[in-house]
Design a protein around this motif. Structure first.
Motif, PDB file in Angstrom:
ATOM      1  N   ILE A 153     -12.868  -3.590  -2.962  1.00  0.00           N
ATOM      2  CA  ILE A 153     -13.583  -4.751  -2.439  1.00  0.00           C
ATOM      3  C   ILE A 153     -14.902  -4.914  -3.196  1.00  0.00           C
ATOM      4  N   ILE A 154     -15.168  -6.137  -3.668  1.00  0.00           N
ATOM      5  CA  ILE A 154     -16.432  -6.413  -4.339  1.00  0.00           C
ATOM      6  C   ILE A 154     -17.563  -6.406  -3.312  1.00  0.00           C
ATOM      7  N   HIS A 198       0.861  -1.182   0.000  1.00  0.00           N
ATOM      8  CA  HIS A 198       0.000   0.000   0.000  1.00  0.00           C
ATOM      9  C   HIS A 198       0.897   1.230   0.000  1.00  0.00           C
ATOM     10  N   PHE A 199       0.354   2.359  -0.416  1.00  0.00           N
ATOM     11  CA  PHE A 199       1.133   3.588  -0.458  1.00  0.00           C
ATOM     12  C   PHE A 199       1.271   4.185   0.939  1.00  0.00           C
ATOM     13  N   SER A 200       2.379   4.884   1.159  1.00  0.00           N
ATOM     14  CA  SER A 200       2.605   5.541   2.445  1.00  0.00           C
ATOM     15  C   SER A 200       2.851   7.038   2.301  1.00  0.00           C
ATOM     16  N   LEU A 201       3.160   7.515   1.101  1.00  0.00           N
ATOM     17  CA  LEU A 201       3.353   8.953   0.892  1.00  0.00           C
ATOM     18  C   LEU A 201       1.985   9.641   0.890  1.00  0.00           C
ATOM     19  N   GLN A 219      -4.653   8.834  -1.821  1.00  0.00           N
ATOM     20  CA  GLN A 219      -5.954   8.902  -2.492  1.00  0.00           C
ATOM     21  C   GLN A 219      -6.101   7.847  -3.582  1.00  0.00           C
ATOM     22  N   TYR A 220      -4.971   7.293  -4.039  1.00  0.00           N
ATOM     23  CA  TYR A 220      -5.031   6.304  -5.113  1.00  0.00           C
ATOM     24  C   TYR A 220      -5.024   4.871  -4.590  1.00  0.00           C
ATOM     25  N   SER A 221      -4.844   4.701  -3.285  1.00  0.00           N
ATOM     26  CA  SER A 221      -4.842   3.361  -2.696  1.00  0.00           C
ATOM     27  C   SER A 221      -6.261   2.858  -2.499  1.00  0.00           C
ATOM     28  N   THR A 222      -6.406   1.543  -2.522  1.00  0.00           N
ATOM     29  CA  THR A 222      -7.669   0.924  -2.118  1.00  0.00           C
ATOM     30  C   THR A 222      -7.499   0.474  -0.668  1.00  0.00           C
ATOM     31  N   SER A 223      -8.357  -0.398  -0.189  1.00  0.00           N
ATOM     32  CA  SER A 223      -8.280  -0.855   1.197  1.00  0.00           C
ATOM     33  C   SER A 223      -6.951  -1.567   1.468  1.00  0.00           C
ATOM     34  N   ILE A 224      -6.443  -1.385   2.669  1.00  0.00           N
ATOM     35  CA  ILE A 224      -5.158  -1.985   3.044  1.00  0.00           C
ATOM     36  C   ILE A 224      -5.406  -3.356   3.665  1.00  0.00           C
ATOM     37  N   VAL A 225      -4.835  -4.379   3.075  1.00  0.00           N
ATOM     38  CA  VAL A 225      -5.008  -5.751   3.557  1.00  0.00           C
ATOM     39  C   VAL A 225      -4.200  -5.943   4.844  1.00  0.00           C
TER      40      VAL A 225
END
Length: 672
Positions: A431-432, A251-254, A259-265
């Motif tokens: 997430i579906i 996942h992104f940290s910057l 805003q471009y990340s989806t849910s963090i697993v």
């Protein structure tokens, strides 16, 4: 006895040297006689159509711009295997598929002048890792693991520039048109002399995916670059920087990229937190052994995974020492210590490494994401529809987390179906979310909501309502979870018995071992659902891995031995016998709905009547005839006949099969 699944994997180390064209011919020679692998290298991704001439021309031009010489390398390879260059798989790496695995970090321990860049590469074990020493005339020599022969997963070049990556699932609101990471890494290794060069390559190159890159060089500088298609950002680290480490997972940290990340697993969050905590607290005596320890410990204590069957196990680890232009490579999971050192001064030669990988079952939360934000978004959107009276989270156990491969099921309760679709599928934060619609009137039947569930029988939790009476309905104390478990097990058992009967016909009548094998494999999911529910566990992906954890002996016997053993008459008969014995031993629990129904009757019940009552109640798509027949064969119920008419007003009488169950007399006759 250790029941874990194991597999030997061949790691190849090869040295390629010469012109780009000559290196291509050497790659082809490495796989001479391997028609299966060569076919893979000349087949489009995932069954997609072949590139058009215009597409090949566009991609070739871009490769010449960012990776000069690679087209000639592909040509040399293609000619050796008698294929056209445009058919080679590498040309399909423009707009490719994300790989959402791996952990990596750069660290310069306090009060030292040493810089390390380290990573674990995580994937399934159906791979053929190829580690290359590449020396092409006019380009920087480099070490690195190859992807589809021509691309690179990671690596270090002769100037000490080292690069690692990890995939990031992204929202598709950004423009996605460009190369996947394997081309970007190759470009950096062959053309960058420092971190600044590498960052410039990434910022300029069109990239069509979400990914994090960490780059380090011989001056002690490092950079974290996060990419979501055309949206890119980076952070530099220098020897004098206050924070002397960089970390990346999936996942992104910057801040500008969040805003471009989806849910963090869960597994990504835990690996990131672990790396951040360990590296933040590093001291001057933090050294390469501490790095090995971090790479070796399992998640969440470290970043190592061994869930190979699930597609997420550590295949290799690398520790780069860019200031010394050396690297340590571990073939296989690092906790077993298969470390080999490489540098540019030492002469290397082709060598094979055979490494055993051992599968571990992932913890239940491994593939989950927090569901609160997704649920909040769902409620916010649905509550704006005036005809929606309530929203039900169908899988009640998903109030805290949802599994990424399974998605989320929601039922909306409406005053009238009128304008609503009975089923709608959408995606929120990666997430579906499956949305089912039902009316307030439907709730008069308590089973209605149970049957609506997409993959389980849990009635769910009311998470939003405009109607107070709905709240009262969901407060009823009819043990919904326990009731749902019975439905799941019963439906799974009915399907399994039907497959057993088909397998027996295939085996006994037609002697078709391959057909029987496929029927047995199709049965595994139903058996796994039964096992998981017997242990009061919530259903989740992968159900099979959870079943392995609960009953390893049985599932190794009917699955592992079947998959990895030789398919012959003996193993087919053995597997079928094991499955039947398993179902028979648990019949009073898994067939409870039909046994309860028959047990309350004082006479034989016809198949048609049983189907009419239980089929509708439990949402069965097939007749219970096969199940009843099997239960009778096992002497759990009695089989007979009754006289009945084809229609209620019919004149002719027919005999139909009928069944009877006594919880007392009949069991005593069986000697129980």
């Amino acid at each position: 006895m250790d029941e874990r699944i194991r597999k030997e994997v061949l790691f190849k180390h090869a040295v390629l040297e010469g012109s780009s064209y000559e290196v291509g011919t050497q790659l082809a020679a490495l796989y001479q006689g391997r028609d299966d692998y060569l076919k893979l290298c000349s087949t489009p991704f995932y069954g997609s159509a072949k590139n058009t001439q215009e597409e090949v021309a566009k991609i070739s031009k871009l490769i010449d711009q960012y990776c000069p010489g690679m087209n000639e390398e592909i040509q040399g390879f293609a000619e050796q295997i008698h294929k056209k260059p445009q058919d080679i798989l590498l040309y399909y790496s423009y707009l490719g598929k994300e790989e959402l695995h791996c952990s990596h970090f750069a660290v310069m321990p306090k009060d030292t002048e040493e810089l390390y860049l380290a990573r674990n590469y995580d994937y399934g074990w159906d791979v053929e890792p190829l580690f290359l020493t590449t020396k092409i005339k006019g380009m920087a020599s480099h070490f690195g693991f190859a992807s589809f022969l021509f691309g690179r997963f990671d690596g270090m070049n002769e100037y000490g520039v080292s690069v690692t990556t990890s995939g990031v699932p992204i929202s598709y609101s950004t423009e996605l048109s460009g190369f996947v990471f394997i081309i970007a890494v190759r470009a950096i290794l062959e053309h960058a002399r420092n971190v600044e060069d590498a960052v410039n390559i990434l910022m300029e190159m069109p990239i069509g995916e979400g990914r994090s890159y960490i780059i380090a060089d011989s001056t002690g500088k490092a950079a974290l670059v996060e990419v979501a298609g055309n949206e890119k950002a980076y952070r530099m680290m220098e020897p004098k920087s206050k924070q002397r480490y960089l970390v990346a997972a999936n996942h992104f940290s910057l801040p500008e990229m969040n805003q471009y990340s989806t849910s963090i697993v869960w597994h990504s969050q835990k690996r990131y937190e672990t790396m951040d905590r360990v590296l933040q607290n590093n001291s001057s005596d933090f050294d390469i052994e501490d790095i090995k320890s971090l790479l070796s410990k399992p998640v969440p204590e470290g970043v190592c995974t061994e869930h190979y069957v699930e597609g997420f196990g550590t295949i290799w680890s690398v520790i780069f020492k860019p200031m010394k232009k050396k690297l340590l490579v571990c073939f296989g999971a690092p906790k077993y210590g298969n470390w080999v050192e490489f540098d540019f001064q030492r002469k290397t030669k082709n060598k094979d490494y055979i490494i055993q990988l051992i599968n571990e079952i992932s913890p239940s939360e491994f593939w989950s994401v927090p569901s609160s934000e997704i649920l909040e978004t769902v409620i916010q959107k649905l509550s704006k529809e005036k005809d929606i009276l309530g929203v039900v989270l169908v899988h009640g156990y998903q109030l805290d987390e949802v599994w990424i491969d399974e998605g989320m099921d929601v039922t909306v309760i409406v005053s009238s179906l009128g304008k609503y679709r009975s089923y709608y599928c959408t995606q929120l934060a990666g997430i579906i979310v499956r949305i089912h619609a039902m009316t307030r009137e439907d709730l008069k039947n308590e089973d209605a909501l149970l049957v609506r569930s997409y993959s389980t029988g849990y009635p769910g939790v009311l998470v939003y309502t405009k109607d107070e009476t709905l709240g009262e309905f969901f407060k009823k104390t009819f043990e919904p979870k326990e009731y749902g478990k019975k439905i799941i097990m019963f439906r799974s058992a009915v399907r399994a018995v039907k497959l057993i009967q088909q397998a027996k016909i295939s085996l006994y009548r037609f002697r078709d071992f391959s057909g029987t094998y496929l029927l047995l494999i199709n049965m595994i999911q139903d058996l796994a659902e039964i096992e998981v529910n017997l242990h009061n566990e919530a259903l989740q992906n992968p159900v099979l891995m959870k079943a392995f954890h609960e009953n390893p002996e049985f599932f190794h016997s009917i699955y592992t031995d079947l998959i990895y053993g030789q398919v012959n008459e003996k193993i087919i008969y053995h597997t079928l016998d094991e499955i039947e014995a398993y179902l028979e031993a648990k019949a009073d629990i898994i067939f409870e709905p039909v046994l309860n129904y028959l047990g309350k009757k004082y006479e034989f019940q016809g198949v048609s009547d049983i189907d009419d009552v239980l089929g509708k109640k439990y949402g069965l798509s097939e007749s219970l005839y096969k199940t009843l027949e099997w239960l009778a064969q096992k002497e759990i119920i009695l089989q007979g006949t009754i006289t009945s008419k084809l229609t209620y007003k019919g004149k002719e009488e027919f005999e139909q099969l009928a069944y009877f169950y006594s919880t007392g007399k009949f069991q005593n006759e069986r000697g129980e």
